[in-house]
Design a protein around this motif. Structure first.
Motif, PDB file in Angstrom:
ATOM      1  N   THR A 188       0.804  -1.041   0.067  1.00  0.00           N
ATOM      2  CA  THR A 188      -0.153  -0.048   0.013  1.00  0.00           C
ATOM      3  C   THR A 188       0.709   1.277  -0.167  1.00  0.00           C
ATOM      4  OG1 THR A 188      -1.732  -1.130   1.240  1.00  0.00           O
ATOM      5  CG2 THR A 188      -1.954   1.055   1.087  1.00  0.00           C
ATOM      6  N   GLU A 196       3.947  11.106   2.830  1.00  0.00           N
ATOM      7  CA  GLU A 196       2.726  10.631   1.824  1.00  0.00           C
ATOM      8  C   GLU A 196       2.322   9.407   2.452  1.00  0.00           C
ATOM      9  OE1 GLU A 196       4.742  12.430  -2.320  1.00  0.00           O
ATOM     10  OE2 GLU A 196       5.080  10.384  -1.655  1.00  0.00           O
ATOM     11  N   ARG A 198       2.035   8.393   5.522  1.00  0.00           N
ATOM     12  CA  ARG A 198       1.232   8.655   6.651  1.00  0.00           C
ATOM     13  C   ARG A 198      -0.270   9.226   6.076  1.00  0.00           C
ATOM     14  NH1 ARG A 198       3.922  10.900  11.925  1.00  0.00           N
ATOM     15  NH2 ARG A 198       2.229   9.966  12.783  1.00  0.00           N
ATOM     16  N   ALA A 199      -0.228  10.154   5.153  1.00  0.00           N
ATOM     17  CA  ALA A 199      -1.457  10.869   4.734  1.00  0.00           C
ATOM     18  C   ALA A 199      -2.304   9.599   3.967  1.00  0.00           C
ATOM     19  CB  ALA A 199      -1.080  11.718   3.712  1.00  0.00           C
ATOM     20  N   ARG A 200      -1.701   8.601   3.353  1.00  0.00           N
ATOM     21  CA  ARG A 200      -2.475   7.697   2.722  1.00  0.00           C
ATOM     22  C   ARG A 200      -3.004   6.688   4.017  1.00  0.00           C
ATOM     23  NH1 ARG A 200      -0.534   3.999  -2.398  1.00  0.00           N
ATOM     24  NH2 ARG A 200      -0.874   6.317  -3.173  1.00  0.00           N
ATOM     25  N   ASP A 202      -3.849   7.311   6.882  1.00  0.00           N
ATOM     26  CA  ASP A 202      -5.227   8.195   7.742  1.00  0.00           C
ATOM     27  C   ASP A 202      -6.193   8.062   6.675  1.00  0.00           C
ATOM     28  OD1 ASP A 202      -3.330   8.579   9.822  1.00  0.00           O
ATOM     29  OD2 ASP A 202      -3.014  10.897   8.914  1.00  0.00           O
ATOM     30  N   ARG A 203      -6.074   8.270   5.431  1.00  0.00           N
ATOM     31  CA  ARG A 203      -7.260   8.246   4.458  1.00  0.00           C
ATOM     32  C   ARG A 203      -7.705   6.733   4.397  1.00  0.00           C
ATOM     33  NH1 ARG A 203      -3.977  11.258   1.198  1.00  0.00           N
ATOM     34  NH2 ARG A 203      -3.477   9.334  -0.429  1.00  0.00           N
ATOM     35  N   GLU A 204      -6.782   5.780   4.353  1.00  0.00           N
ATOM     36  CA  GLU A 204      -7.360   4.367   4.337  1.00  0.00           C
ATOM     37  C   GLU A 204      -8.270   4.117   5.608  1.00  0.00           C
ATOM     38  OE1 GLU A 204      -6.600   1.729   2.069  1.00  0.00           O
ATOM     39  OE2 GLU A 204      -6.218   3.364   0.674  1.00  0.00           O
ATOM     40  N   THR A 206      -9.611   6.208   7.961  1.00  0.00           N
ATOM     41  CA  THR A 206     -10.645   7.007   8.222  1.00  0.00           C
ATOM     42  C   THR A 206     -11.913   6.390   7.109  1.00  0.00           C
ATOM     43  OG1 THR A 206      -9.577   8.920   8.698  1.00  0.00           O
ATOM     44  CG2 THR A 206     -11.814   9.488   7.746  1.00  0.00           C
ATOM     45  N   ALA A 207     -11.336   6.098   5.905  1.00  0.00           N
ATOM     46  CA  ALA A 207     -12.465   5.485   5.049  1.00  0.00           C
ATOM     47  C   ALA A 207     -13.005   4.016   5.305  1.00  0.00           C
ATOM     48  CB  ALA A 207     -12.211   5.639   3.689  1.00  0.00           C
ATOM     49  N   ARG A 209     -10.984   1.366   4.472  1.00  0.00           N
ATOM     50  CA  ARG A 209     -10.693   0.724   3.657  1.00  0.00           C
ATOM     51  C   ARG A 209      -9.439  -0.030   3.766  1.00  0.00           C
ATOM     52  NH1 ARG A 209     -11.367   5.546   0.762  1.00  0.00           N
ATOM     53  NH2 ARG A 209      -9.339   5.773   0.375  1.00  0.00           N
ATOM     54  N   GLU A 221       1.007   1.708  12.074  1.00  0.00           N
ATOM     55  CA  GLU A 221       0.935   3.244  12.526  1.00  0.00           C
ATOM     56  C   GLU A 221       2.234   3.577  13.559  1.00  0.00           C
ATOM     57  OE1 GLU A 221      -2.984   2.907  14.504  1.00  0.00           O
ATOM     58  OE2 GLU A 221      -3.595   4.864  13.142  1.00  0.00           O
TER      59      GLU A 221
END
Length: 346
Positions: A188, A196, A198-200, A202-204, A206-207, A209, A221
């Protein structure tokens, strides 16, 4: 005080001034009129003293004691460096040594450190290399169990460098979770920088996914947090060869040496100085009090930026030493090292 154009000196004054500077840079001691008279000047010691007195009146020479010879002031050294110095290019052996260190296999930071060490050894100064905080771009990540409560996190970056960190495991973490976490991170987050990644992540999360269980997710993490925190503290300045600053003449001025070593400990201030040298294309020479950082220690810095792909400045290389360092030899050596590192970064 504004720099005096060398053309305003008479031929006689210019010759005597150059000989005083050359003698002082070679020995570290003041040069007397008798020494110059014996060196082939077709002048009497009295005539030489008169000219030296005029040069002292112009602020170019100084006499540490009434009966001593003269030595160049920092203003005099600036005049010499800007208008009279005859550069000596590095020898083939010196070039080969710098190129070999810069081109050594391994992580970029290691090549920069060995290059700084080579420059230090050849110049008899401390070698400096400054680079921006490196953006680690991930290739693969894995976790290896060490004990029931600890694991080794292994990060391989796209440039081939490998970094290890010990992380603490939560209760019940088994080998399967370690493998799952490593596989997830590699699949991933591979190809991304730490920021980048850490940002991805967080998005995964939160969503909803993230196809990974709770225990492995916590390990992912934690692994990213350890590397990101370490990256924020990654030194931007490499210093090698501080011991070379303590030579026979320096021992007579231990307070100056102490001030200089204290200055080198303040890496952020040194980095700021080198950063100012990155603004231009040419080699910058800071002599003594021309930079407030070294006003007390009486030191000089020679620095030149080097560029990477697209001509972007990616770092600065240089040396720091006493104001009486051999400018004619060291300036071209710093220039060559910068060109070598630019080829490495290209």
């Amino acid at each position: 005080m504004a720099s005096l154009p060398v053309t305003e000196l008479s031929d006689r004054a210019r010759d005597i001034f150059r000989r005083v500077v050359d003698g002082y840079l070679a020995t570290g001691t003041p040069v007397g009129s008798k020494t110059l008279a014996l060196a082939g000047l077709n002048l009497s010691p009295a005539s030489i003293r008169n000219v030296m007195g005029e040069l002292e009146g112009l602020g170019l020479l100084a006499s540490p004691h009434t009966s001593a010879g003269r030595m160049p002031t920092e203003r005099g050294l600036r005049l010499f460096v800007d208008g009279m110095m005859q550069a000596t290019e590095p020898s083939p052996e010196e070039r080969a040594q710098i190129e070999a260190r810069a081109g050594a296999a391994g992580p970029v930071e290691e090549a920069l450190a060995t290059t700084a060490a080579a420059l230090s050894g050849l110049s008899a100064c401390a070698g400096l290399v400054m680079v921006p905080k490196r953006e680690v771009r991930l290739r693969s990540i894995g976790f290896v169990g060490l004990s029931p409560g600890q694991a080794m996190a292994v990060l391989v970056s796209e440039d081939g460098s490998v970094e290890n960190r010990v992380v603490t495991l939560s209760a019940g973490m088994n080998d399967a979770a370690l493998i799952e976490a490593g596989n997830y991170m590699t699949a991933t987050l591979g190809g991304l920088t730490l920021a980048e990644a850490r940002a991805r992540l967080d998005r995964e999360l939160t969503a909803g996914r993230a196809a990974i269980d709770g225990a492995a997710r916590a390990l992912v993490e934690q692994g990213l947090a350890v590397w990101s925190e370490d990256g924020d503290r990654r030194p931007v300045l490499i210093v090698r060869g501080q011991a070379r600053l303590i030579d026979a003449t320096a021992l007579a001025d231990l307070e100056r040496v102490r001030e200089l070593l204290d200055d080198l400990e303040g890496k952020q201030e040194i980095a700021s100085l080198l950063d100012s040298a990155a603004a231009g294309d040419a080699t910058r020479i800071f002599i003594g009090a021309e930079n407030k950082l070294f006003a007390l220690s009486g030191s000089s810095v020679i620095a030149r930026p080097f560029r990477g792909p697209g001509g972007r400045v990616v770092g600065v290389v240089g040396v720091i030493g006493p104001t009486r360092l051999n400018y004619a030899r060291v300036v071209p050596m710093v220039d060559f090292t910068a060109a070598t590192l630019a080829r490495l970064m290209g």
